[in-house]
Scaffold this motif. Sequence first.
Motif, PDB file in Angstrom:
ATOM      1  N   LYS A 219       0.756  -1.285   0.187  1.00 53.02           N
ATOM      2  CA  LYS A 219       0.075  -0.022   0.076  1.00 53.02           C
ATOM      3  C   LYS A 219       0.803   1.494  -0.087  1.00 53.02           C
ATOM      4  O   LYS A 219       0.790   1.553   0.877  1.00 53.02           O
ATOM      5  CB  LYS A 219      -0.865  -0.219   1.475  1.00 53.02           C
ATOM      6  CG  LYS A 219      -1.864  -1.590   1.186  1.00 53.02           C
ATOM      7  CD  LYS A 219      -2.646  -1.108   2.292  1.00 53.02           C
ATOM      8  CE  LYS A 219      -2.052  -1.836   3.447  1.00 53.02           C
ATOM      9  NZ  LYS A 219      -2.299  -1.936   4.413  1.00 53.02           N
ATOM     10  N   PHE A 220       1.544   1.505  -1.295  1.00 54.11           N
ATOM     11  CA  PHE A 220       2.465   2.879  -0.818  1.00 54.11           C
ATOM     12  C   PHE A 220       1.639   3.640  -0.782  1.00 54.11           C
ATOM     13  O   PHE A 220       1.110   4.371  -2.131  1.00 54.11           O
ATOM     14  CB  PHE A 220       3.235   2.253  -2.755  1.00 54.11           C
ATOM     15  CG  PHE A 220       4.003   0.725  -2.508  1.00 54.11           C
ATOM     16  CD1 PHE A 220       4.531   0.772  -1.500  1.00 54.11           C
ATOM     17  CD2 PHE A 220       3.792   0.107  -3.958  1.00 54.11           C
ATOM     18  CE1 PHE A 220       5.171  -0.924  -1.589  1.00 54.11           C
ATOM     19  CE2 PHE A 220       4.434  -1.538  -3.975  1.00 54.11           C
ATOM     20  CZ  PHE A 220       4.447  -1.543  -2.773  1.00 54.11           C
ATOM     21  N   LEU A 221       3.515   4.450  -0.648  1.00 49.34           N
ATOM     22  CA  LEU A 221       2.304   6.541  -0.441  1.00 49.34           C
ATOM     23  C   LEU A 221       3.706   6.992  -0.883  1.00 49.34           C
ATOM     24  O   LEU A 221       3.276   7.510  -2.385  1.00 49.34           O
ATOM     25  CB  LEU A 221       1.774   6.648   1.140  1.00 49.34           C
ATOM     26  CG  LEU A 221       0.455   5.532   1.204  1.00 49.34           C
ATOM     27  CD1 LEU A 221      -0.264   6.262   2.839  1.00 49.34           C
ATOM     28  CD2 LEU A 221      -0.055   6.097  -0.035  1.00 49.34           C
ATOM     29  N   GLY A 222       3.895   8.290   0.080  1.00 50.33           N
ATOM     30  CA  GLY A 222       5.227   8.530  -0.335  1.00 50.33           C
ATOM     31  C   GLY A 222       6.586   7.724  -0.761  1.00 50.33           C
ATOM     32  O   GLY A 222       7.193   6.752  -0.690  1.00 50.33           O
ATOM     33  N   VAL A 223       6.981   8.772  -1.865  1.00 49.97           N
ATOM     34  CA  VAL A 223       8.085   8.132  -2.632  1.00 49.97           C
ATOM     35  C   VAL A 223       9.187   9.371  -2.647  1.00 49.97           C
ATOM     36  O   VAL A 223       9.007  10.411  -3.321  1.00 49.97           O
ATOM     37  CB  VAL A 223       7.718   7.957  -3.897  1.00 49.97           C
ATOM     38  CG1 VAL A 223       8.892   7.313  -5.402  1.00 49.97           C
ATOM     39  CG2 VAL A 223       6.631   6.594  -4.360  1.00 49.97           C
ATOM     40  N   ALA A 224      10.308   8.931  -2.514  1.00 49.11           N
ATOM     41  CA  ALA A 224      11.181   9.363  -2.249  1.00 49.11           C
ATOM     42  C   ALA A 224      12.769   9.351  -3.327  1.00 49.11           C
ATOM     43  O   ALA A 224      12.846   7.787  -3.420  1.00 49.11           O
ATOM     44  CB  ALA A 224      12.321  10.353  -1.270  1.00 49.11           C
ATOM     45  N   PHE A 225      13.352   9.951  -3.876  1.00 51.14           N
ATOM     46  CA  PHE A 225      14.642   9.306  -5.230  1.00 51.14           C
ATOM     47  C   PHE A 225      16.169   9.983  -4.594  1.00 51.14           C
ATOM     48  O   PHE A 225      16.069  10.826  -4.808  1.00 51.14           O
ATOM     49  CB  PHE A 225      13.994   9.502  -6.123  1.00 51.14           C
ATOM     50  CG  PHE A 225      12.580   9.121  -7.092  1.00 51.14           C
ATOM     51  CD1 PHE A 225      12.929   7.974  -7.938  1.00 51.14           C
ATOM     52  CD2 PHE A 225      11.726   9.876  -6.459  1.00 51.14           C
ATOM     53  CE1 PHE A 225      11.126   7.599  -8.589  1.00 51.14           C
ATOM     54  CE2 PHE A 225      10.402   9.377  -7.106  1.00 51.14           C
ATOM     55  CZ  PHE A 225      10.684   8.262  -8.056  1.00 51.14           C
ATOM     56  N   ALA A 226      16.724   8.908  -4.830  1.00 52.37           N
ATOM     57  CA  ALA A 226      18.457   9.392  -4.268  1.00 52.37           C
ATOM     58  C   ALA A 226      19.344   8.956  -4.938  1.00 52.37           C
ATOM     59  O   ALA A 226      19.005   7.701  -4.236  1.00 52.37           O
ATOM     60  CB  ALA A 226      18.887  10.097  -3.173  1.00 52.37           C
ATOM     61  N   ASP A 227      20.540   8.771  -4.878  1.00 52.86           N
ATOM     62  CA  ASP A 227      21.383   8.000  -5.149  1.00 52.86           C
ATOM     63  C   ASP A 227      21.995   8.091  -4.222  1.00 52.86           C
ATOM     64  O   ASP A 227      23.118   8.829  -3.324  1.00 52.86           O
ATOM     65  CB  ASP A 227      22.553   9.028  -6.625  1.00 52.86           C
ATOM     66  CG  ASP A 227      23.773   8.019  -6.224  1.00 52.86           C
ATOM     67  OD1 ASP A 227      23.661   6.748  -5.966  1.00 52.86           O
ATOM     68  OD2 ASP A 227      24.559   7.808  -7.268  1.00 52.86           O
ATOM     69  N   LEU A 228      21.906   6.869  -2.778  1.00 54.86           N
ATOM     70  CA  LEU A 228      22.244   6.883  -1.802  1.00 54.86           C
ATOM     71  C   LEU A 228      23.638   6.214  -1.653  1.00 54.86           C
ATOM     72  O   LEU A 228      24.522   6.262  -0.632  1.00 54.86           O
ATOM     73  CB  LEU A 228      21.111   5.283  -0.796  1.00 54.86           C
ATOM     74  CG  LEU A 228      20.528   6.245  -0.664  1.00 54.86           C
ATOM     75  CD1 LEU A 228      19.201   5.644  -0.047  1.00 54.86           C
ATOM     76  CD2 LEU A 228      20.177   7.946  -0.046  1.00 54.86           C
TER      77      LEU A 228
END
Length: 406
Positions: free
Chosen positions: A103-112
Amino acid sequence: MGSLSRVLAVASNTFRETIRERVLYNLVFFAVLMTLSGLLLGHLSIRQDEKIIKDLGLAAMDVFGTVIAIFIGVGLVSKEIERRSLYPLLAKPLAREEFFVGKFLGVAFADLDGDSRPEIYVANDSEPALLLHLDAGGRFTDLALAAGVALNEDGAAVAGMGADLADWDNDGRLDVFVTALSGETYSLYHNRGDGSFEYASGRTGVAQVSLPLSGWGTRLLDFDNDGYKDLFVAQGHVLDTVELTSEQFKYRQPPLLLKGDGRRFVRWAAGEALRYPWAGRGAAFGDLDNDGDVDVVVSSCGERPTLLRNDGGNRNRWIELRLTGTRSNRDGLGALIRSVTDSGLSQTHLVTTAGSYQSASDRRVLLGLGASSRLRSLEVRWPSGALQRLESVAAGSRLALREPEK
């Protein structure tokens, strides 16, 4: 073709499993029927033709043994067909990396991890969160559990809603933040730099503040330009009837603003507007009036969006950056900006419009300098891997940086 193959694979697997279940169901039913018949006939005491009845019972038991053999044989043959797969395109099961459920909600992207490919952090409602790592072959693998960002400190999944990736303690590494439901606590994870994260909500004060709250849109940003990131959360319970069954939980809740100093977060009394309760959901961030500080727009259930204008955040000094990619994406999304002021304060900022919850924010980056008059150094690491360096950048500058062609 790849999408068609996956669809056919799902259809084939579903059909095969359905047929197998039907066959096994009928075999089991028949086997049970034969067993009962055998037991009945084998133990009936009938005076006449007793031997015939016993022979019938033994025959029934033989039939039962045959059915069991067929049952085992069907299973073995089915497994062998699946293993050899005469039709590999259809019969091959979907790989775990290709198919994620939740049940996916918030999403964030980055090269960790510094491999020039973005990781994706996905908040998951009452299920373990995802941290998807993209490999060189274009496949995603979920590393959240191994990295320590799938669950909270107690090993439980939270009602993850809003999410953000940002360096809240100025150690040069991007950390993870995710909001949750009342009765849980918001989760702040500290990036150790070795691929793992430490649950930091307790030692930073976030857990104590957030226990009765329900959070949605959120970002870690420097609202007063002192060089340290603060925390904003749009809030409101998911149930508009929660107050009928709970005295401590409220449906409408004021937004949360915590002031950070790189070690802890404390409540920040920053105006009457932040005392008004809403059923807050989305939150978008940006310098809407171009005065050198970050403003916020909050969406709420059943109400018009609200603009929270930041008055006074520009009392400290600042620098604005706008990136344009050439080899990377046009907006420079995913670039990391590292800066050092003339007083020695180091910061890391991510260029992104993502994070929060159902919102897109300003892609410009505001660097807070505190009382410093300039940056000693400024470095941009573009998603392509290109590095761009500047020195002695004066406070108050508005820079439009273009990615180097080489």
